[in-house]
Design a protein around this motif. Structure first.
Motif, PDB file in Angstrom:
ATOM      1  N   ALA A 154      73.590  42.582  -2.908  1.00 22.50           N
ATOM      2  CA  ALA A 154      72.565  42.327  -1.897  1.00 22.50           C
ATOM      3  C   ALA A 154      73.206  41.528  -0.774  1.00 22.50           C
ATOM      4  N   GLY A 155      73.188  42.072   0.431  1.00 24.42           N
ATOM      5  CA  GLY A 155      73.769  41.406   1.584  1.00 24.42           C
ATOM      6  C   GLY A 155      72.700  40.942   2.550  1.00 24.42           C
ATOM      7  N   ASN A 204      81.301  37.657   2.160  1.00 24.95           N
ATOM      8  CA  ASN A 204      82.459  38.538   2.251  1.00 24.95           C
ATOM      9  C   ASN A 204      82.264  39.905   1.599  1.00 24.95           C
ATOM     10  N   GLY A 205      81.063  40.220   1.149  1.00 25.22           N
ATOM     11  CA  GLY A 205      80.805  41.546   0.589  1.00 25.22           C
ATOM     12  C   GLY A 205      80.913  41.590  -0.919  1.00 25.22           C
ATOM     13  N   TRP A 206      82.105  41.293  -1.449  1.00 25.06           N
ATOM     14  CA  TRP A 206      82.289  41.430  -2.898  1.00 25.06           C
ATOM     15  C   TRP A 206      81.528  40.379  -3.692  1.00 25.06           C
ATOM     16  N   SER A 207      81.205  39.223  -3.052  1.00 27.65           N
ATOM     17  CA  SER A 207      80.473  38.177  -3.778  1.00 27.65           C
ATOM     18  C   SER A 207      79.048  37.994  -3.247  1.00 27.65           C
ATOM     19  N   ASN A 208      78.508  39.015  -2.581  1.00 26.13           N
ATOM     20  CA  ASN A 208      77.111  39.001  -2.159  1.00 26.13           C
ATOM     21  C   ASN A 208      76.278  39.650  -3.261  1.00 26.13           C
ATOM     22  N   THR A 209      75.454  38.845  -3.906  1.00 27.86           N
ATOM     23  CA  THR A 209      74.765  39.289  -5.118  1.00 27.86           C
ATOM     24  C   THR A 209      73.256  39.186  -4.984  1.00 27.86           C
ATOM     25  N   GLY A 269      78.560  31.504 -10.185  1.00 24.93           N
ATOM     26  CA  GLY A 269      79.953  31.598  -9.748  1.00 24.93           C
ATOM     27  C   GLY A 269      80.125  32.292  -8.414  1.00 24.93           C
ATOM     28  N   ALA A 270      79.314  33.338  -8.136  1.00 24.85           N
ATOM     29  CA  ALA A 270      79.426  34.063  -6.870  1.00 24.85           C
ATOM     30  C   ALA A 270      79.112  33.153  -5.696  1.00 24.85           C
ATOM     31  N   SER A 303      76.832  34.924  -1.496  1.00 23.43           N
ATOM     32  CA  SER A 303      75.404  34.667  -1.329  1.00 23.43           C
ATOM     33  C   SER A 303      74.657  35.195  -2.548  1.00 23.43           C
ATOM     34  N   LEU A 304      73.445  34.653  -2.769  1.00 28.74           N
ATOM     35  CA  LEU A 304      72.609  35.101  -3.880  1.00 28.74           C
ATOM     36  C   LEU A 304      71.177  35.256  -3.383  1.00 28.74           C
ATOM     37  N   VAL A 305      70.641  36.450  -3.585  1.00 26.21           N
ATOM     38  CA  VAL A 305      69.257  36.759  -3.231  1.00 26.21           C
ATOM     39  C   VAL A 305      68.479  36.965  -4.516  1.00 26.21           C
ATOM     40  N   LEU A 306      67.369  36.262  -4.669  1.00 29.61           N
ATOM     41  CA  LEU A 306      66.511  36.446  -5.843  1.00 29.61           C
ATOM     42  C   LEU A 306      65.317  37.312  -5.466  1.00 29.61           C
ATOM     43  N   PHE A 307      65.082  38.335  -6.292  1.00 30.24           N
ATOM     44  CA  PHE A 307      63.918  39.207  -6.144  1.00 30.24           C
ATOM     45  C   PHE A 307      62.965  38.983  -7.316  1.00 30.24           C
ATOM     46  N   ASP A 308      61.743  39.387  -7.138  1.00 34.03           N
ATOM     47  CA  ASP A 308      60.831  39.442  -8.274  1.00 34.03           C
ATOM     48  C   ASP A 308      61.414  40.432  -9.279  1.00 34.03           C
ATOM     49  N   THR A 309      61.234  40.177 -10.572  1.00 31.45           N
ATOM     50  CA  THR A 309      61.887  40.999 -11.601  1.00 31.45           C
ATOM     51  C   THR A 309      61.635  42.494 -11.445  1.00 31.45           C
ATOM     52  N   PRO A 310      60.396  42.992 -11.264  1.00 30.99           N
ATOM     53  CA  PRO A 310      60.189  44.446 -11.105  1.00 30.99           C
ATOM     54  C   PRO A 310      60.946  45.020  -9.897  1.00 30.99           C
TER      55      PRO A 310
END
Length: 841
Positions: A98-99, A110-115, A184-185, A191-198
């Motif tokens: 997720a970017g 940087n792309g590879w660590s965008n989660t 770790g990312a 970056s880290l994006v949290l979504f609702d589980t569904p």
């Protein structure tokens, strides 16, 4: 004798200064490297252990929505795990790329660590993996949460609309909260994006399924017993481990990853110390020569050879110990600086103390003292062998013919053996690099031994030029440079080692860089290449959007797959018939590439030759979905690095892939590359920050950028060795001026003015420096050629390139080094009082 050694160190402290500096720099490099990697490893291990603190059992499946063979963990299985005795919580996790776009539409990270991952709250509404500092976790289809650093970089606040790219089209979400985490990312600068589980399940797997499960234990429950209870509930493709085992495994991976960095840095430290050996040996040789009568007097009053030798070695040990102390303290500063530098360039390092291990301390002092004593051993041995009567009459100063013949014979044999090894390694191809390495080391030692012999004829060539340009100062400088060939050789050797490595790396780097540049120029006709910043596959919707764009006149994907032909797997590129010839320069060997439009395949010439295929050959194939077919070879073409050796019409390949693996999309635009066409391509892709749009120059930079970056890193690391080499020139000249005080006084007395004395010393330094540089450049070019030959078979159109411009810069810099190194000695020589100097013994 210890008191005598200590007195000599204090008496010659100015002359030993450069030796201290050389050892100090080498020790700083060694200790700084060890402290830095220990600190890095400790910080990451602590972070890893912290992230698994509450984990009793971790279940992993590696499931992916594009892979039908691995299903993951369903909700029913998760519920069974949650119901086991001793389980406090069992949380299902799902994640993927997720970017996040910044306000300018550019990708944050940087792309590879965008989660992206799912927010999975417990009964209290909190997810223990994340601590919210603003707002709350996302609930609903259009809500997300961001890690604190990403929100800060994007200048986002709770309630703002945020554009997020996954592997599909870009979507806008409302920011519901900002959090901190030990993920770790994120700590790696991503970056880290949290979504609702569904929502996360829909994006990364499928509704109701999870990739991983994290189990925490109730008070008093055994992790091992929980693992035994969880394992029977899992599908075959799932693995389960205790949190402790996972933390230990991750710690081992960190150790392994850092060991490569450690080895590389220590290798350059070893080079710096190896160069320093020549400086130290030169210094002690000159000190011993200057104290010949003093040592002879010690022998005359009863000191044994062993005591004289021990006295010189004790001096070296004192110098080494002093340099080690200063170098170790400097190394601590270097480790701190490296840590800060990594943070500045985006490498986020977890917080933690500076780790100073006994190994780092021991290595620093062992290296500093041992290297200094080792380098001083030969001068000490020579000092001990001097007979008192001979020393008092200075007869010892003349090297015997026998010793010179033996030295030159050994040097000649080593050089020939090393050169033979280098040539043999080059002829052996990719398997010969070890042979080249051994040969290079032997040849370098041989050349170092021979340098005193080489100095006379080489410097004799430039003597007429110096005489013509600079008159008597030039003549004297050339004579002084070869007066003591061993000293000149030792001084030049330090520069020769550094320039050998720098030149070899430059020849290899420039050759590879131009080969890559030719490869891209000769094989690519496309104006743009589209890829995912994360390195993942592109969604099929991107290809569809580009096919519909009015600005695009030809578009073909590089859709990766494999087929099995007679039991052997071959990689395949799914392409668009007709357009693939417009975006790549494909040279037909036989048949016609137009046959791709008729459902036939094209095969690379090397693959066709090795399998005996030609146009018209029918091949029984098995696809990844295990379905069978018969395909006909319609063309054989010259293979290139951008496509697989088998080309297949995309529509045939897609029928056997549930999720097409599109690595890149290549396209040509109406009118060629331009800002307007690039904007049209970006708009067609929905202004997706996660998709990289590169023109031909960007493509060249991408493929050649690693080589340039590696060259710059090597130059930076080798700078330490070159600095030490410069100190060697300064030290040699300074001590040489001290030795020649009487001579310089006589020159002044017969009419050589101060300006000409300065010029004489400067020219002497330039001659020695350039001589060492010429030797280094010659040997480095030879090594660059040999290593390049081992890579030639894997690089199309490989051709050796000699970077004459860089070599010229190296020689000019060597001359400049000589000028700078001579400033202090030349000034000291010019300031000598001629009458006082004439009376000096």
């Amino acid at each position: 004798m210890f008191r005598t050694a200590l007195r000599n160190v204090l008496a010659h402290k100015a002359r030993l200064l450069m030796t201290v500096l050389a050892v100090m720099l080498g020790v700083a490099f060694v200790s700084g490297t060890l402290v830095f990697t220990d600190t890095l490893g400790n910080a990451f291990r602590n972070q890893s252990a912290k992230s698994y603190d509450d984990v009793a059992v971790a279940v992993t499946t590696h499931a992916d929505r594009r892979d039908d063979k691995t299903s993951g963990i369903d909700a029913a299985t998760l519920k069974k795990i949650q119901g086991l005795d001793g389980v406090a919580t069992a949380t299902g996790r799902v994640s993927g790329f997720a970017g996040v776009a910044d306000p300018d539409g550019k990708l944050i990270g940087n792309g590879w660590s965008n989660t992206g991952a799912n927010f999975s709250p417990g009964e209290n509404g909190k997810d223990t993996s994340y601590t919210f500092v603003d707002g709350r976790g996302p609930t609903g289809d259009d809500r997300i949460a961001l890690d604190k650093e990403t929100a800060k970089k994007g200048e986002y606040q709770v309630g703002d609309r945020v554009r997020v790219a996954t592997n599909g089209p870009v979507k806008e979400y409302t920011l519901s909260g900002v959090f901190t985490t030990e993920d770790g990312a994120v700590n790696a600068g991503g970056s880290l994006v949290l979504f609702d589980t569904p929502v996360a399940q829909q994006l990364y797997l499928k509704p109701g399924w999870f990739q991983d499960v994290t189990v925490t234990a109730a008070a008093g429950a055994s992790d091992r017993k929980l693992l035994d209870a969880v394992e029977p509930l899992l599908p075959k493709d799932a693995t389960a481990q205790t949190g402790k085992v996972l933390a230990d495994d991750q710690a081992k991976q960190i150790e392994s990853g850092l060991s490569n960095l450690n080895t590389m840095l220590l290798a350059f430290a070893a080079i710096a110390l190896f160069v320093g050996i020549f400086l130290i040996a030169n210094t002690f040789t000159m000190l011993v020569a200057q104290r010949t009568k003093e040592l002879a007097l010690l022998r005359a009053v009863g000191a044994s050879r062993r005591q004289v030798k021990r006295s010189v070695l004790l001096e070296a040990a004192v110098v080494g110990a002093l340099a080690s102390v200063i170098g170790f303290l400097l190394g601590l500063g270097l480790a701190t600086g490296l840590r800060s530098a990594m943070s500045l360039i985006g490498g986020k390092i977890p917080a933690g103390p500076l780790v100073v291990s006994p190994v780092a301390v021991g290595a620093a002092f062992a290296v500093g003292i041992l290297i200094t004593v080792l380098a001083a051993w030969l001068p000490a041995r020579r000092a001990a062998k001097i007979a008192p009567v001979a020393a008092m009459s200075s007869v010892h100063a003349v090297a015997t013919t026998k010793s010179l013949v033996v030295r030159n014979s050994i040097g000649g044999v080593l050089t020939l053996l090393g050169a033979a090894g280098i040539v043999a390694g080059a002829a052996a191809g990719s398997d010969g690099r070890t042979i080249i390495g051994i040969g290079a080391f032997v040849a370098l030692i041989g050349v170092i031994v021979l340098i005193p012999l080489l100095s006379r004829p080489v410097i004799a060539l430039v003597r007429p030029i110096l005489l013509k340009l600079f008159g008597v100062s030039g003549k004297l400088a050339a004579q002084n440079a070869v007066r003591n060939p061993r000293r000149t050789g030792a001084t030049a050797s330090a520069l020769a080692i550094g320039l050998t490595l720098v030149t070899g790396i430059s020849v290899l780097g420039v050759t590879l860089g131009q080969a890559v540049d030719r490869m891209t120029t000769d094989n690519i006709r496309a104006d743009y290449m589209i890829s995912m910043a994360s390195g993942d596959s592109l969604d099929e919707s991107a290809l569809t959007a580009l096919e519909k764009s009015d600005a695009v006149v030809a578009v073909s994907p590089q859709q990766a797959a494999s087929i099995k032909v007679e039991g052997t797997y071959h990689s395949v590129s799914g392409v668009t018939p007709g357009d693939v010839q417009k975006v790549f320069s494909l040279k037909t060997v036989s048949g016609s590439l137009d046959s791709l439009g008729d459902g036939e395949i094209a095969v690379g010439d090397k693959t066709a030759k090795s399998n005996g295929w030609k146009p018209g050959t029918s091949l029984p194939v098995t696809y990844d979905d295990d379905k069978k077919d018969t395909l006909t070879v319609g063309a054989v073409y010259e293979e290139n690095e951008f496509l697989s050796p088998v080309l297949m019409p995309r529509n045939i390949l897609t029928a056997h892939q549930s999720h097409p693996d599109i690595r890149e999309i290549w396209l040509r635009t109406d009118g060629g590359a331009s800002k307007a066409n690039e904007r049209a391509v970006v708009d067609a892709l929905g202004d997706n920050p996660a998709m990289s749009v590169m023109d031909r120059q960007d493509i060249r930079d991408t493929f050649g950028g690693f080589i340039s970056m590696a060259l710059n890193i090597m130059y930076g690391l080798l700078a330490m060795a070159l600095i030490i080499a410069v100190l060697g020139v300064v030290n040699t000249l300074a001590m040489s001026v001290f030795e020649r005080q009487q001579e310089i006084g006589m020159l002044r007395a017969i009419g050589l003015d101060r300006r000409k004395v300065k010029r004489m010393i400067r020219l002497e330094a330039v001659v020695i420096s350039v001589f060492g540089a010429v030797v280094g450049v010659a040997l480095g070019t030879f090594l660059g050629w040999a290593i390049g030959r081992t890579l030639a078979s894997s690089i199309p159109d490989y051709a050796l390139v000699i970077p004459w411009d860089r070599i010229a810069v190296f020689l000019v810099l060597a001359a400049l080094v000589g000028v700078l190194a001579s400033l202090w000695p030349a000034r000291s020589a010019a300031k000598l009082n001629m009458l006082t100097a004439i009376k000096t013994e």
